[in-house]
Design a protein around this motif. Structure first.
Motif, PDB file in Angstrom:
ATOM      1  N   TRP A  46      -8.141  12.768 -12.816  1.00 53.71           N
ATOM      2  CA  TRP A  46      -7.889  11.389 -12.400  1.00 53.71           C
ATOM      3  C   TRP A  46      -6.751  10.873 -13.278  1.00 53.71           C
ATOM      4  CZ3 TRP A  46     -12.077   7.699 -10.331  1.00 53.71           C
ATOM      5  CH2 TRP A  46     -12.869   8.373  -9.368  1.00 53.71           C
ATOM      6  N   ILE A  47      -5.579  10.711 -12.691  1.00 50.54           N
ATOM      7  CA  ILE A  47      -4.410  10.246 -13.427  1.00 50.54           C
ATOM      8  C   ILE A  47      -4.404   8.725 -13.414  1.00 50.54           C
ATOM      9  CG2 ILE A  47      -1.898  10.219 -13.496  1.00 50.54           C
ATOM     10  CD1 ILE A  47      -1.902  12.986 -12.293  1.00 50.54           C
ATOM     11  N   SER A  48      -4.342   8.136 -14.606  1.00 54.05           N
ATOM     12  CA  SER A  48      -4.574   6.701 -14.735  1.00 54.05           C
ATOM     13  C   SER A  48      -3.495   6.059 -15.604  1.00 54.05           C
ATOM     14  CB  SER A  48      -5.972   6.476 -15.356  1.00 54.05           C
ATOM     15  OG  SER A  48      -6.301   5.116 -15.424  1.00 54.05           O
ATOM     16  N   PRO A  49      -2.341   5.686 -15.008  1.00 59.85           N
ATOM     17  CA  PRO A  49      -1.317   5.014 -15.813  1.00 59.85           C
ATOM     18  C   PRO A  49      -1.821   3.661 -16.304  1.00 59.85           C
ATOM     19  CG  PRO A  49      -0.804   4.832 -13.476  1.00 59.85           C
ATOM     20  CD  PRO A  49      -1.976   5.774 -13.590  1.00 59.85           C
ATOM     21  N   MET A  50      -1.465   3.336 -17.528  1.00 58.05           N
ATOM     22  CA  MET A  50      -1.976   2.082 -18.106  1.00 58.05           C
ATOM     23  C   MET A  50      -0.962   1.558 -19.114  1.00 58.05           C
ATOM     24  SD  MET A  50      -5.753   1.505 -19.714  1.00 58.05           S
ATOM     25  CE  MET A  50      -6.316  -0.105 -20.242  1.00 58.05           C
ATOM     26  N   LEU A  51      -0.419   0.380 -18.833  1.00 58.54           N
ATOM     27  CA  LEU A  51       0.580  -0.238 -19.695  1.00 58.54           C
ATOM     28  C   LEU A  51       0.106  -1.633 -20.084  1.00 58.54           C
ATOM     29  CD1 LEU A  51       2.179   1.800 -17.691  1.00 58.54           C
ATOM     30  CD2 LEU A  51       4.212   0.611 -18.553  1.00 58.54           C
ATOM     31  N   PRO A  52      -0.673  -1.776 -21.142  1.00 56.71           N
ATOM     32  CA  PRO A  52      -1.169  -3.089 -21.519  1.00 56.71           C
ATOM     33  C   PRO A  52      -0.047  -4.094 -21.726  1.00 56.71           C
ATOM     34  CG  PRO A  52      -2.312  -1.380 -22.739  1.00 56.71           C
ATOM     35  CD  PRO A  52      -1.186  -0.707 -22.017  1.00 56.71           C
ATOM     36  N   ASN A  53      -0.231  -5.285 -21.144  1.00 55.27           N
ATOM     37  CA  ASN A  53       0.681  -6.423 -21.294  1.00 55.27           C
ATOM     38  C   ASN A  53       1.981  -6.284 -20.509  1.00 55.27           C
ATOM     39  OD1 ASN A  53      -1.040  -7.914 -23.086  1.00 55.27           O
ATOM     40  ND2 ASN A  53      -0.416  -6.512 -24.730  1.00 55.27           N
ATOM     41  N   ALA A  54       2.091  -5.257 -19.653  1.00 53.87           N
ATOM     42  CA  ALA A  54       3.277  -5.137 -18.813  1.00 53.87           C
ATOM     43  C   ALA A  54       3.236  -6.161 -17.685  1.00 53.87           C
ATOM     44  CB  ALA A  54       3.375  -3.732 -18.231  1.00 53.87           C
ATOM     45  N   ASP A  55       4.416  -6.500 -17.140  1.00 51.48           N
ATOM     46  CA  ASP A  55       4.457  -7.407 -15.997  1.00 51.48           C
ATOM     47  C   ASP A  55       4.259  -6.616 -14.701  1.00 51.48           C
ATOM     48  OD1 ASP A  55       6.888  -6.121 -15.485  1.00 51.48           O
ATOM     49  OD2 ASP A  55       8.099  -7.814 -16.152  1.00 51.48           O
ATOM     50  N   GLU A  56       4.271  -7.315 -13.570  1.00 52.67           N
ATOM     51  CA  GLU A  56       3.964  -6.669 -12.295  1.00 52.67           C
ATOM     52  C   GLU A  56       4.975  -5.586 -11.941  1.00 52.67           C
ATOM     53  OE1 GLU A  56       3.674  -7.945  -7.588  1.00 52.67           O
ATOM     54  OE2 GLU A  56       2.829  -9.293  -9.102  1.00 52.67           O
ATOM     55  N   ALA A  57       6.254  -5.869 -12.093  1.00 58.28           N
ATOM     56  CA  ALA A  57       7.277  -4.897 -11.720  1.00 58.28           C
ATOM     57  C   ALA A  57       7.168  -3.624 -12.550  1.00 58.28           C
ATOM     58  CB  ALA A  57       8.667  -5.516 -11.878  1.00 58.28           C
ATOM     59  N   THR A  58       6.946  -3.772 -13.842  1.00 62.66           N
ATOM     60  CA  THR A  58       6.818  -2.607 -14.718  1.00 62.66           C
ATOM     61  C   THR A  58       5.566  -1.817 -14.370  1.00 62.66           C
ATOM     62  OG1 THR A  58       7.955  -3.827 -16.474  1.00 62.66           O
ATOM     63  CG2 THR A  58       6.719  -1.865 -17.118  1.00 62.66           C
ATOM     64  N   THR A  59       4.487  -2.530 -14.074  1.00 59.75           N
ATOM     65  CA  THR A  59       3.241  -1.866 -13.696  1.00 59.75           C
ATOM     66  C   THR A  59       3.416  -1.049 -12.424  1.00 59.75           C
ATOM     67  OG1 THR A  59       1.911  -3.595 -14.756  1.00 59.75           O
ATOM     68  CG2 THR A  59       0.831  -2.267 -13.055  1.00 59.75           C
ATOM     69  N   LEU A  60       4.055  -1.626 -11.412  1.00 60.82           N
ATOM     70  CA  LEU A  60       4.266  -0.907 -10.154  1.00 60.82           C
ATOM     71  C   LEU A  60       5.208   0.285 -10.354  1.00 60.82           C
ATOM     72  CD1 LEU A  60       4.539  -3.934  -7.704  1.00 60.82           C
ATOM     73  CD2 LEU A  60       2.646  -2.292  -7.868  1.00 60.82           C
ATOM     74  N   GLY A  61       6.175   0.135 -11.239  1.00 63.66           N
ATOM     75  CA  GLY A  61       7.051   1.269 -11.544  1.00 63.66           C
ATOM     76  C   GLY A  61       6.290   2.414 -12.178  1.00 63.66           C
ATOM     77  N   ALA A  62       5.350   2.094 -13.076  1.00 64.84           N
ATOM     78  CA  ALA A  62       4.533   3.133 -13.707  1.00 64.84           C
ATOM     79  C   ALA A  62       3.622   3.805 -12.692  1.00 64.84           C
ATOM     80  CB  ALA A  62       3.716   2.520 -14.842  1.00 64.84           C
TER      81      ALA A  62
END
Length: 306
Positions: free
Chosen positions: A42-58
């Motif tokens: 289960w691949i689970s990208p996680m970027l705490p405190n990122a904004d929406e655009a950065t999250t969708l990019g990840a």
């Protein structure tokens, strides 16, 4: 990394591993290694405190990794986020996770701009739908989301219902019923995360035991009065696995194998592993040693595999 994943597969008798992180190169390497060891990933990208655009990019980058593994024959699921109402910036007022959790407990205090674009639950589920659409451009396998137990998720676009199913003093008598109710969506239900720290009474603190750290005098120590108790952690994890079985869950992911940011120490006053959730103790020199919970989880998974 390979040694730890091999222990997860061979010694803990796990059939799957959830790999979480913010570095797509490391996610790929760990996922490739895990699939090579016969684990579902289960691949689970996680970027705490990122904004929406950065999250969708990840999410897009992780979906490309998942897509490559899936085409190569790997058993891969993509988790498009984890408790985003708390971990992502912008959905809930607050500059950091602690502030956003406080805001979630007091929605009447939110500033008007957080309602200007529509009701927050609608904005939240719109984001999740966009996340799924982003993932599916790169990945044809199953997609899910690791929901906080407080989040009202529209599970329609997802293949699996997944919740971070911690038990604590506030939900000890209701958690099983809450999990059983998720079967109404007609999809497999999985505990994307559950765990317990390593002190007497940790089960009452559930997912927040890690916060019980004394940071006075520029140091980090377990709060005074906490008593290390590996047996309590082991009992709680075994009990939770029994609860998940009774609730009809399709799977559960223990949080977590190792927690190096909470290093062990021989002096109980300095032993941060006391408030850590790892199945092994992580020592400052890089060594790890199994805890009682390691044996408890291995026994429970071995029995289920048999």
């Amino acid at each position: 990394m390979r040694q730890e994943l091999a222990a997860i597969a061979d010694e803990l008798h796990c059939t799957a591993v959830r790999i979480t992180g913010d570095d797509v190169t490391r996610l790929r390497l760990a996922a490739e290694t895990a699939t090579g060891l016969g684990l579902a990933v289960w691949i689970s990208p996680m970027l705490p405190n990122a904004d929406e655009a950065t999250t969708l990019g990840a999410i897009a980058a992780a979906a490309e990794v998942a897509g490559d593994l899936h085409r190569a024959g790997g058993d891969v699921t993509l988790v498009v986020g984890c408790e985003l109402s708390a971990f992502m910036a912008g959905l809930v007022p607050g500059a950091d996770i602690a502030a956003r959790l406080a805001s979630l407990a007091d929605p009447m205090g939110w500033p008007p701009e957080f309602f200007a674009a529509g009701p927050p639950p609608v904005r939240f589920n719109r984001l999740l739908a966009t996340a799924v659409a982003t993932a599916r451009r790169h990945f044809a396998g199953p997609v899910t989301y690791a929901a906080g137990i407080w989040e009202d998720v529209d599970w329609t676009p997802f293949d699996i219902v997944a919740v971070d199913a911690y038990r604590d003093a506030t939900n000890a008598t209701t958690l099983q019923t809450a999990l059983e109710s998720l079967h109404q969506h007609g999809k497999p239900v999985v505990a994307a995360e559950f765990g317990c720290a390593t002190f007497t009474g940790a089960a009452d603190h559930g997912s927040l035991a890690w916060t019980l750290v004394d940071r006075s005098n520029g140091s980090r120590r377990p709060r005074p009065g906490l008593v290390r108790d590996e047996a309590a952690q082991a009992r709680e994890l075994a009990s939770m696995l029994d609860l998940f079985t009774a609730a009809g869950l399709a799977g559960a992911f223990v949080f977590t194998y190792v927690t190096p940011v909470y290093p062990a120490a021989d002096d109980p006053l300095d032993d941060l592993d006391t408030v850590g959730y790892g199945l092994v103790r992580s020592w400052p020199d890089g060594r790890t040693t199994p805890k009682a919970a390691f044996a408890a989880v291995a026994r429970a998974y071995s029995l289920r595999a048999g």
